[in-house]
Design a protein around this motif. Structure first.
Motif, PDB file in Angstrom:
ATOM      1  N   LYS A 181       0.846  -1.192   0.000  1.00 32.21           N
ATOM      2  CA  LYS A 181       0.000   0.000   0.000  1.00 32.21           C
ATOM      3  C   LYS A 181       0.878   1.237   0.000  1.00 32.21           C
ATOM      4  O   LYS A 181       2.033   1.209   0.415  1.00 32.21           O
ATOM      5  CB  LYS A 181      -0.949   0.016   1.197  1.00 32.21           C
ATOM      6  N   PHE A 182       0.297   2.313  -0.472  1.00 31.75           N
ATOM      7  CA  PHE A 182       1.001   3.584  -0.534  1.00 31.75           C
ATOM      8  C   PHE A 182       0.999   4.233   0.837  1.00 31.75           C
ATOM      9  O   PHE A 182      -0.043   4.361   1.487  1.00 31.75           O
ATOM     10  CB  PHE A 182       0.328   4.497  -1.562  1.00 31.75           C
ATOM     11  N   GLU A 183       2.186   4.651   1.280  1.00 34.87           N
ATOM     12  CA  GLU A 183       2.330   5.281   2.587  1.00 34.87           C
ATOM     13  C   GLU A 183       2.268   6.793   2.427  1.00 34.87           C
ATOM     14  O   GLU A 183       3.145   7.399   1.827  1.00 34.87           O
ATOM     15  CB  GLU A 183       3.657   4.863   3.234  1.00 34.87           C
ATOM     16  N   THR A 184       1.210   7.388   2.943  1.00 37.68           N
ATOM     17  CA  THR A 184       1.056   8.838   2.868  1.00 37.68           C
ATOM     18  C   THR A 184       1.909   9.510   3.923  1.00 37.68           C
ATOM     19  O   THR A 184       2.401   8.882   4.870  1.00 37.68           O
ATOM     20  CB  THR A 184      -0.412   9.239   3.064  1.00 37.68           C
ATOM     21  N   GLY A 185       2.089  10.787   3.791  1.00 35.16           N
ATOM     22  CA  GLY A 185       2.876  11.556   4.745  1.00 35.16           C
ATOM     23  C   GLY A 185       3.562  12.708   4.043  1.00 35.16           C
ATOM     24  O   GLY A 185       3.311  12.994   2.867  1.00 35.16           O
ATOM     25  N   THR A 186       4.415  13.378   4.766  1.00 35.29           N
ATOM     26  CA  THR A 186       5.155  14.513   4.225  1.00 35.29           C
ATOM     27  C   THR A 186       6.643  14.217   4.292  1.00 35.29           C
ATOM     28  O   THR A 186       7.112  13.496   5.177  1.00 35.29           O
ATOM     29  CB  THR A 186       4.853  15.798   5.023  1.00 35.29           C
ATOM     30  N   CYS A 187       7.370  14.784   3.353  1.00 36.57           N
ATOM     31  CA  CYS A 187       8.821  14.611   3.319  1.00 36.57           C
ATOM     32  C   CYS A 187       9.473  15.572   4.305  1.00 36.57           C
ATOM     33  O   CYS A 187       9.045  16.721   4.456  1.00 36.57           O
ATOM     34  CB  CYS A 187       9.354  14.867   1.910  1.00 36.57           C
ATOM     35  N   SER A 188      10.503  15.108   4.951  1.00 31.94           N
ATOM     36  CA  SER A 188      11.253  15.956   5.864  1.00 31.94           C
ATOM     37  C   SER A 188      12.044  16.999   5.079  1.00 31.94           C
ATOM     38  O   SER A 188      12.513  16.740   3.968  1.00 31.94           O
ATOM     39  CB  SER A 188      12.199  15.117   6.713  1.00 31.94           C
ATOM     40  N   TRP A 206      -9.816  14.777 -12.859  1.00 39.40           N
ATOM     41  CA  TRP A 206      -9.801  15.858 -11.873  1.00 39.40           C
ATOM     42  C   TRP A 206     -10.057  15.343 -10.467  1.00 39.40           C
ATOM     43  O   TRP A 206      -9.569  15.905  -9.502  1.00 39.40           O
ATOM     44  CB  TRP A 206     -10.861  16.910 -12.236  1.00 39.40           C
ATOM     45  N   GLN A 207     -10.832  14.260 -10.336  1.00 43.27           N
ATOM     46  CA  GLN A 207     -11.179  13.762  -9.007  1.00 43.27           C
ATOM     47  C   GLN A 207     -10.179  12.744  -8.483  1.00 43.27           C
ATOM     48  O   GLN A 207     -10.370  12.185  -7.400  1.00 43.27           O
ATOM     49  CB  GLN A 207     -12.575  13.119  -9.030  1.00 43.27           C
ATOM     50  N   SER A 208      -9.092  12.488  -9.193  1.00 38.64           N
ATOM     51  CA  SER A 208      -8.133  11.478  -8.768  1.00 38.64           C
ATOM     52  C   SER A 208      -7.379  11.939  -7.527  1.00 38.64           C
ATOM     53  O   SER A 208      -7.142  13.135  -7.320  1.00 38.64           O
ATOM     54  CB  SER A 208      -7.162  11.167  -9.897  1.00 38.64           C
ATOM     55  N   SER A 209      -6.985  10.981  -6.700  1.00 37.23           N
ATOM     56  CA  SER A 209      -6.264  11.257  -5.462  1.00 37.23           C
ATOM     57  C   SER A 209      -4.887  10.606  -5.515  1.00 37.23           C
ATOM     58  O   SER A 209      -4.536   9.932  -6.493  1.00 37.23           O
ATOM     59  CB  SER A 209      -7.053  10.724  -4.260  1.00 37.23           C
ATOM     60  N   ASP A 210      -4.115  10.797  -4.450  1.00 41.87           N
ATOM     61  CA  ASP A 210      -2.799  10.169  -4.408  1.00 41.87           C
ATOM     62  C   ASP A 210      -2.913   8.646  -4.371  1.00 41.87           C
ATOM     63  O   ASP A 210      -2.044   7.934  -4.884  1.00 41.87           O
ATOM     64  CB  ASP A 210      -2.006  10.689  -3.217  1.00 41.87           C
ATOM     65  N   GLN A 211      -4.014   8.120  -3.795  1.00 40.40           N
ATOM     66  CA  GLN A 211      -4.205   6.671  -3.789  1.00 40.40           C
ATOM     67  C   GLN A 211      -4.489   6.147  -5.198  1.00 40.40           C
ATOM     68  O   GLN A 211      -4.060   5.035  -5.555  1.00 40.40           O
ATOM     69  CB  GLN A 211      -5.352   6.301  -2.846  1.00 40.40           C
ATOM     70  N   ASP A 212      -5.191   6.923  -6.005  1.00 43.17           N
ATOM     71  CA  ASP A 212      -5.428   6.523  -7.399  1.00 43.17           C
ATOM     72  C   ASP A 212      -4.116   6.497  -8.176  1.00 43.17           C
ATOM     73  O   ASP A 212      -3.906   5.627  -9.026  1.00 43.17           O
ATOM     74  CB  ASP A 212      -6.410   7.485  -8.066  1.00 43.17           C
ATOM     75  N   GLY A 219       2.807  -2.143  -8.138  1.00 44.68           N
ATOM     76  CA  GLY A 219       3.950  -2.981  -8.469  1.00 44.68           C
ATOM     77  C   GLY A 219       5.264  -2.238  -8.323  1.00 44.68           C
ATOM     78  O   GLY A 219       6.313  -2.866  -8.170  1.00 44.68           O
ATOM     79  N   LEU A 220       5.213  -0.905  -8.351  1.00 44.16           N
ATOM     80  CA  LEU A 220       6.400  -0.071  -8.172  1.00 44.16           C
ATOM     81  C   LEU A 220       6.322   0.603  -6.807  1.00 44.16           C
ATOM     82  O   LEU A 220       5.236   0.961  -6.339  1.00 44.16           O
ATOM     83  CB  LEU A 220       6.504   0.984  -9.277  1.00 44.16           C
ATOM     84  N   ASN A 221       7.451   0.785  -6.170  1.00 42.16           N
ATOM     85  CA  ASN A 221       7.487   1.323  -4.812  1.00 42.16           C
ATOM     86  C   ASN A 221       7.631   2.841  -4.848  1.00 42.16           C
ATOM     87  O   ASN A 221       8.671   3.364  -5.267  1.00 42.16           O
ATOM     88  CB  ASN A 221       8.639   0.707  -4.031  1.00 42.16           C
ATOM     89  N   ILE A 222       6.579   3.536  -4.432  1.00 44.43           N
ATOM     90  CA  ILE A 222       6.582   4.990  -4.335  1.00 44.43           C
ATOM     91  C   ILE A 222       7.104   5.382  -2.961  1.00 44.43           C
ATOM     92  O   ILE A 222       6.753   4.765  -1.947  1.00 44.43           O
ATOM     93  CB  ILE A 222       5.172   5.563  -4.573  1.00 44.43           C
ATOM     94  N   ALA A 223       7.949   6.395  -2.908  1.00 44.56           N
ATOM     95  CA  ALA A 223       8.494   6.863  -1.635  1.00 44.56           C
ATOM     96  C   ALA A 223       7.373   7.397  -0.747  1.00 44.56           C
ATOM     97  O   ALA A 223       6.274   7.741  -1.218  1.00 44.56           O
ATOM     98  CB  ALA A 223       9.544   7.948  -1.875  1.00 44.56           C
ATOM     99  N   LYS A 224       7.641   7.450   0.550  1.00 41.98           N
ATOM    100  CA  LYS A 224       6.637   7.940   1.497  1.00 41.98           C
ATOM    101  C   LYS A 224       6.231   9.365   1.137  1.00 41.98           C
ATOM    102  O   LYS A 224       7.061  10.259   1.023  1.00 41.98           O
ATOM    103  CB  LYS A 224       7.204   7.899   2.916  1.00 41.98           C
TER     104      LYS A 224
END
Length: 585
Positions: A181-188, A206-212, A219-224
């Motif tokens: 799953k995608f880990e939400t948060g803010t970068c330091s 227009w209605q897409s979110s970061d989870q979309d 399959g690819l790892n997105i940074a926090k």
């Protein structure tokens, strides 16, 4: 995983579309899956194969079938037996299994979230090999490709056995992981972001979110917190997003999903060019004693070779003029998504070559005539800044010097008025016209110290800044040249020019988008320094009634201090919102 696994399930997949290095790049469905178990401890291969070949196969049926057979094999070997997948590269898991499962709303079994990349394991024992050029044929030192997927898996299994045996005695530790799953948060703020891991996704609903977005790149790892939706000047989503991955390898895999679909819309996935452009521009402007010529109106398909040929051809008075550095002496200006703008800057080694090039003004390249102008390093920065990415919520225009963090063209801000501002120049005035106008003060100009100010359309605004060697020479030039007449070589019109001394700070703010008026300094929109004076508004309420209410004007005009080290202003500056214009009359 800190211990050696008991079994490796060597896996191979195929789709109805592209194969090899382009596997999964065309969104075609999975049609074939072949696998074989390798006994790691006993260093032997199971003789039987498990194979599934169904056209337009449902990935759920295939993954469940594979999972059940794999479970039966493990159970037959005894309790506590560990098993992990092993594939030839990353594509089979990250670009085939997970994307198709995400597009069909299918949960894949847990065994697909960790695997060994056989190429990386092979490279641990043979570090001199190139990871990107590796495949099973090179690893098996075979010149004939396998005819079927079964033979492909056989070769992979034999490679695993060769790595496990003497003298290599390889151990399979630390498998590749697929984020569930995608880990939400803010970068330091202290975290260093590598631009080689960032892509730009364009055309999002227009209605897409970061989870979309995370679902699109399953399959690819997105940074926090690595999915940022871009906003326009009004604070609304503009259909674009910047996505940061954990490594450059995952970024390269994400670029292969260009024009894959999110619902009924295809998504453009392009490289984020800011770091690349910054490096190219820094190299371009680091060449000293070079003359810059700007080309405008280029065909969008123009190449380096066509530009070199344009200046290499000579006819009559228009002699051939070599470009300094060949292709490295040409800088194409592009939009953030990589599309050409039709502008370019070209370097020439000397004034003679530059003048020869300018004689080709309005010559034809392809089917278009090309405009040529003598340019400066400051103009290069202004043009690049205009076409660069805007902030997510714009507060002030990005400073021109931010494009080139390692190249210092402007002195540090200060109160020394060692610069000149020329206002009211003829719009056709060139650098030569300005130097002729300055006369004896030309020798007091710093190297690359003439900065033409352009408007939003990229045309001369009639203003120019000149960096002088000292404040004394700047003051003397302003006293002697103020309201003197300047003539342009390209036009018959003559105009008197206003000449004022100014500081490098004022020059920098104007180049950022602010202005200098007769009443003082007007910084970029919505920003004002503490010395900015507001016109007092007439009272709306009588004094008796106003005493019952808090001082609204003082509340609205309370300064907001900037964070230390702000890129636009020194740390002591403050921001003011100009609410006076909105007071009722």
């Amino acid at each position: 995983m800190t211990e050696q696994v008991d079994y490796l399930a060597v896996l191979f997949t195929a789709t109805s579309g592209a194969s090899g290095d382009l596997l999964g790049s065309d969104e075609k469905e999975l049609v074939q899956l072949v696998w074989q178990l390798v006994d790691v401890k006993n260093k032997k291969v199971k003789l039987h194969f498990s194979k599934a070949v169904i056209v337009r196969l449902n990935v759920l049926c295939l993954s469940l079938q594979f999972h059940l057979r794999l479970t039966n094999e493990v159970n037959s070997a005894g309790a506590g037996t560990s098993i992990c997948l092993c594939t030839d590269g990353q594509l089979h898991i990250r670009q085939v299994i997970h994307p198709e499962a995400a597009s069909k709303n299918i949960l894949v079994p847990e065994c697909f979230y960790s695997f060994f990349d056989l190429r990386k394991e092979f490279r641990k024992d043979f570090p001199t090999t190139d990871l990107k050029s590796l495949d099973v044929h090179l690893m098996a030192e075979s010149t004939l490709p396998p005819e079927t997927a079964v033979q492909q898996v056989q070769i992979m299994a034999n490679i695993v056995l060769a790595l496990l045996s003497e003298p290599l005695c390889h151990t399979f530790f630390h498998p590749e992981r697929v984020s569930e799953k995608f880990e939400t948060g803010t970068c330091s703020k202290m975290e260093k972001v590598c631009d080689n891991t960032v892509i730009r996704a364009r055309g999002l609903p227009w209605q897409s979110s970061d989870q979309d977005i995370a679902r699109f790149f399953r399959g690819l790892n997105i940074a926090k917190g690595g999915a940022a939706l871009c906003l326009n000047a009004q604070g609304r989503r503009n259909g674009e997003a910047l996505v940061r991955f954990v490594s450059e390898e995952h970024r390269d895999l994400a670029l292969q999903r260009h024009k894959h679909h999110m619902g009924n819309r295809y998504i453009e996935v392009t490289n984020s060019l800011m770091s690349l452009m910054s490096a190219i521009v820094a190299i371009f402007l680091s060449r000293e004693d070079q003359i810059i010529v700007r080309m405008r109106g280029l065909p969008f398909t123009a190449t380096h070779e066509q530009v070199l040929a344009f200046f290499a051809q000579g006819d009559g008075p228009k002699e051939a003029c070599p470009v300094s550095g060949g292709k490295d002496g040409i800088l194409f200006v592009r939009y953030p998504d990589g599309r050409p703008t039709g502008d370019a800057f070209v370097l020439f080694a000397c004034e003679e070559h530059a003048q020869c090039a300018l004689r080709k003004h309005k010559d034809i390249l392809g089917k278009r005539y090309i405009e040529l102008f003598k340019s400066t390093a400051a103009e290069v920065q202004q043009v690049l800044n205009r076409y660069s990415s805007a902030p997510l919520i714009p507060v002030a225009p990005a400073p021109l010097v931010s494009v080139l963090p390692s190249v210092s063209l402007l002195p540090p801000p200060g109160s020394v008025r060692d610069c000149l501002r020329l206002r009211g120049l003829p719009y056709t005035a060139s650098i030569e016209d300005i130097l002729t106008f300055l006369g004896e003060f030309t020798h007091d100009i710093r190297p690359h110290g003439v900065h033409m100010v352009l408007n939003q359309q990229g045309r001369p605004s009639g203003d120019c800044f000149i960096q002088m060697t000292s404040a004394e020479r700047s003051f003397m030039a302003s006293q002697r040249l103020h309201k003197q007449v300047m003539s342009s070589q390209r036009g018959a019109n003559s105009r008197y020019v206003e000449v004022f001394p100014c500081s490098a700070e004022e020059m920098g703010l104007v180049l950022m988008g602010g202005s200098l008026s007769g009443t003082g300094l007007s910084p970029p929109p919505c920003l004002s320094p503490p010395t900015y004076s507001f016109t007092p508004a007439p009272p709306v309420l009588p004094a008796e009634a106003a005493a019952l209410y808090p001082p609204i004007g003082q509340v609205l005009l309370t300064p907001r201090p900037l964070a230390p080290g702000h890129a636009y202003y020194p740390a002591s500056a403050q921001l003011y919102m100009n609410y006076t214009a909105y007071y009722p009359r």
